[in-house]
Motif scaffolding. Structure first.
Motif, PDB file in Angstrom:
ATOM      1  N   GLU A   1       0.841  -1.192   0.000  1.00  0.00           N
ATOM      2  CA  GLU A   1       0.000   0.000   0.000  1.00  0.00           C
ATOM      3  C   GLU A   1       0.882   1.250   0.000  1.00  0.00           C
ATOM      4  O   GLU A   1       2.014   1.216   0.508  1.00  0.00           O
TER       5      GLU A   1
ATOM      6  N   ASN B   1      -3.916  -4.739  13.547  1.00  0.00           N
ATOM      7  CA  ASN B   1      -3.594  -3.317  13.460  1.00  0.00           C
ATOM      8  C   ASN B   1      -2.277  -2.954  14.138  1.00  0.00           C
ATOM      9  O   ASN B   1      -1.641  -1.958  13.784  1.00  0.00           O
TER      10      ASN B   1
ATOM     11  N   THR C   1      -7.073  -1.540   9.544  1.00  0.00           N
ATOM     12  CA  THR C   1      -7.727  -2.343   8.505  1.00  0.00           C
ATOM     13  C   THR C   1      -9.171  -1.887   8.282  1.00  0.00           C
ATOM     14  O   THR C   1      -9.849  -1.429   9.202  1.00  0.00           O
ATOM     15  N   LYS C   2      -9.625  -2.032   7.044  1.00  0.00           N
ATOM     16  CA  LYS C   2     -11.005  -1.699   6.708  1.00  0.00           C
ATOM     17  C   LYS C   2     -11.917  -2.920   6.712  1.00  0.00           C
ATOM     18  O   LYS C   2     -13.103  -2.815   6.401  1.00  0.00           O
TER      19      LYS C   2
ATOM     20  N   THR D   1     -14.424  -5.640   7.786  1.00  0.00           N
ATOM     21  CA  THR D   1     -15.563  -5.496   8.704  1.00  0.00           C
ATOM     22  C   THR D   1     -16.286  -6.805   8.994  1.00  0.00           C
ATOM     23  O   THR D   1     -17.266  -6.819   9.743  1.00  0.00           O
TER      24      THR D   1
ATOM     25  N   SER E   1     -13.818 -10.700   4.764  1.00  0.00           N
ATOM     26  CA  SER E   1     -12.903  -9.616   4.378  1.00  0.00           C
ATOM     27  C   SER E   1     -11.667  -9.608   5.272  1.00  0.00           C
ATOM     28  O   SER E   1     -10.568  -9.236   4.835  1.00  0.00           O
TER      29      SER E   1
ATOM     30  N   ALA F   1      -7.674  -9.698   4.441  1.00  0.00           N
ATOM     31  CA  ALA F   1      -6.786  -8.694   5.036  1.00  0.00           C
ATOM     32  C   ALA F   1      -5.575  -9.357   5.683  1.00  0.00           C
ATOM     33  O   ALA F   1      -4.447  -8.859   5.565  1.00  0.00           O
TER      34      ALA F   1
END
Length: 470
Positions: free
Chosen positions: A312, A386, A397-398, A400, A404, A408
């Motif tokens: 990223e 995290n 992290t996104k 949820t 997902s 991640a």
């Protein structure tokens, strides 16, 4: 005594050297071994040192595990474009078309069993040895940990493998062994690690820094449980490491790999090296990026373009782990990716101090997060993930939900452990290897979740049956 120094041992006493040509190398070869050795604490210490040293054989961390764990994935390319007879084995990891004569795969089988044989000799003899109880416990625990590590690699790479738990003392003693079901191999691994965590010290003094501590046995056991999808057991064991307070993430990612401080709060266990023209230095870095005035571009294992794009924006790990260009001997900038994680500038080529990480605290955190997520997505799993992202300079992290979060974790493990031989094992463990590789245009078959049994072993032992698909 630091492992960089303990590897400087009388390995001739063990005779089970990497030059042996086949699985028959499991048997002791001299009367001196069987009659005069394994008597004193010093003898057993040398034997344990020799078992650590097996980690540096070509079939283990020196060469084979990188090809089998990294080049066979979307992380790394061979880097050589001309196909010749001399590199046919290497290109098989690019093409995923392995033959049973592949010397890299054969070396992995052979050298892991050499390590196992050294551990077996210790464990067979130490119970009746007349040495102090505290040393007996420690040496036994070290041998159990190392045997478990060797078998853990083997069972993940080959599936069912011959299970040898005692010394082989005849020249043909290995020629009739059968492949033991993987579940039984895992039971030995678990038993060994449970024994090791009871026997190993929590920490060592300065002179013994580098030997495997109790926390490493717990962490490896957690990884075994994770591999077997025993989520509760994995979470419990990994949390023991976390709550022990013995390990932590260092403030900077690069600090965990510093040759100036090879044993630190983040490293649970390393394969350790010492430069100085003693034969104990690491040649791993120069293979990634050959050194001339600085970097001459002789790299043999390039990060892929896909690996380059996997980081990223703002990920602090990238600039340490890999570079996108180098300056050649003529001072010209060359746009070519190379692995910089293990390069020690100024060291003699092939004689570096850089150690190779086997277990890091970041691994414990991410495995713990994965285990918790499989039990049920929750905030503690997110917190563990995290911690690793924060150290890398990234936002939380996104993810949820459970699905997902799985992706991640997969992404985070890829960039956190880039070029640490974990990618193939991670994707196979999660059942994602074939899907991920094929989605990226790499032709991988379903049976590639195991490697083939080397033909030399099948020729020596007719009881060995090849893995399906090969």
């Amino acid at each position: 005594m630091k492992a960089k120094r303990i590897f400087l041992s009388l390995l001739g006493l063990l005779v089970l050297a990497s030059c042996q040509d086949d699985f028959l190398g499991l048997s002791p070869q001299t009367d001196r071994n069987t009659l005069n050795f394994y008597k004193t604490a010093a003898d057993f210490n040398n034997a344990v040192v020799g078992t650590y040293a097996a980690l540096k054989l070509s079939g283990v961390y020196n060469t084979s595990l990188y090809w089998m764990g990294e080049v066979s994935t979307d992380n790394t390319d061979f880097g050589v474009t001309t196909r010749q007879a001399v590199n046919v084995d290497n290109f098989q990891f690019v093409d995923h078309t392995y033959t049973s004569l592949n010397d890299i795969i054969y070396a992995s089988w052979r050298d892991h069993y050499i390590g196992i044989s050294r551990a077996n000799a210790i464990l067979t003899r130490i119970e009746t040895a007349g040495i102090a109880d505290n040393l007996k416990m420690q040496y036994k625990g070290e041998a159990q940990f190392l045997r478990a590590l060797f078998y853990f690699d083997l069972v993940r790479m080959f599936g069912d493998v011959p299970l040898v738990t005692s010394e082989i003392t005849t020249a043909d003693g290995a020629n009739s062994l059968i492949r033991t079901p993987a579940d039984a191999v895992y039971q030995l691994i678990i038993s060994d690690l449970q024994g090791a965590e009871q026997s190993l010290p929590v920490s060592y003094g300065t002179t013994d820094a580098g030997r495997v501590p109790q926390g490493a046995a717990k962490a490896l056991l957690g990884k075994v449980y994770l591999t077997r999808k025993e989520w509760d057991k994995a979470a419990t064991k990994l949390k023991e490491v976390i709550t022990s307070g013995k390990f932590q993430l260092l403030p900077k990612y690069a600090d965990a790999f510093s040759f100036a401080t090879p044993t630190n709060a983040e490293i649970l266990f390393n394969v350790q090296y010492k430069s100085g023209n003693t034969g104990q230095g690491s040649g791993f870095g120069p293979v990634q990026a050959s050194e001339g005035a600085r970097i001459t571009g002789g790299s043999m294992r390039y990060p892929t373009a896909d690996m380059d794009a996997a980081y990223e924006p703002g990920d602090l790990r990238k600039s340490f782990s890999m570079k996108s260009s180098y300056i050649d001997a003529n001072g010209q900038a060359i746009n070519q990716r190379y692995v910089s994680k293990y390069v020690q500038f100024g060291a003699l080529s092939g004689d570096s101090d850089i150690d190779f990480p086997v277990l890091r605290y970041a691994d414990v955190l991410l495995m713990y997060a994965e285990a918790l997520n499989e039990i049920g997505f929750d905030t503690e799993a997110v917190k563990s993930l995290n911690q690793v992202r924060t150290r890398a300079g990234l936002a939380a992290t996104k993810a949820t939900d459970q699905n997902s979060f799985r992706l991640a974790i997969e992404q985070e493990r890829r960039v956190e452990f880039a070029f640490e031989n974990q990618r193939w094992f991670d994707l196979v463990r999660t059942g994602r290897y074939v899907t991920v590789m094929n989605a990226k245009g790499l032709t991988v078959k379903a049976f590639n979740i195991l490697y083939l049994i080397p033909q030399r072993e099948i020729s020596l032992n007719k009881n060995l049956v090849q893995n399906p698909g090969y």
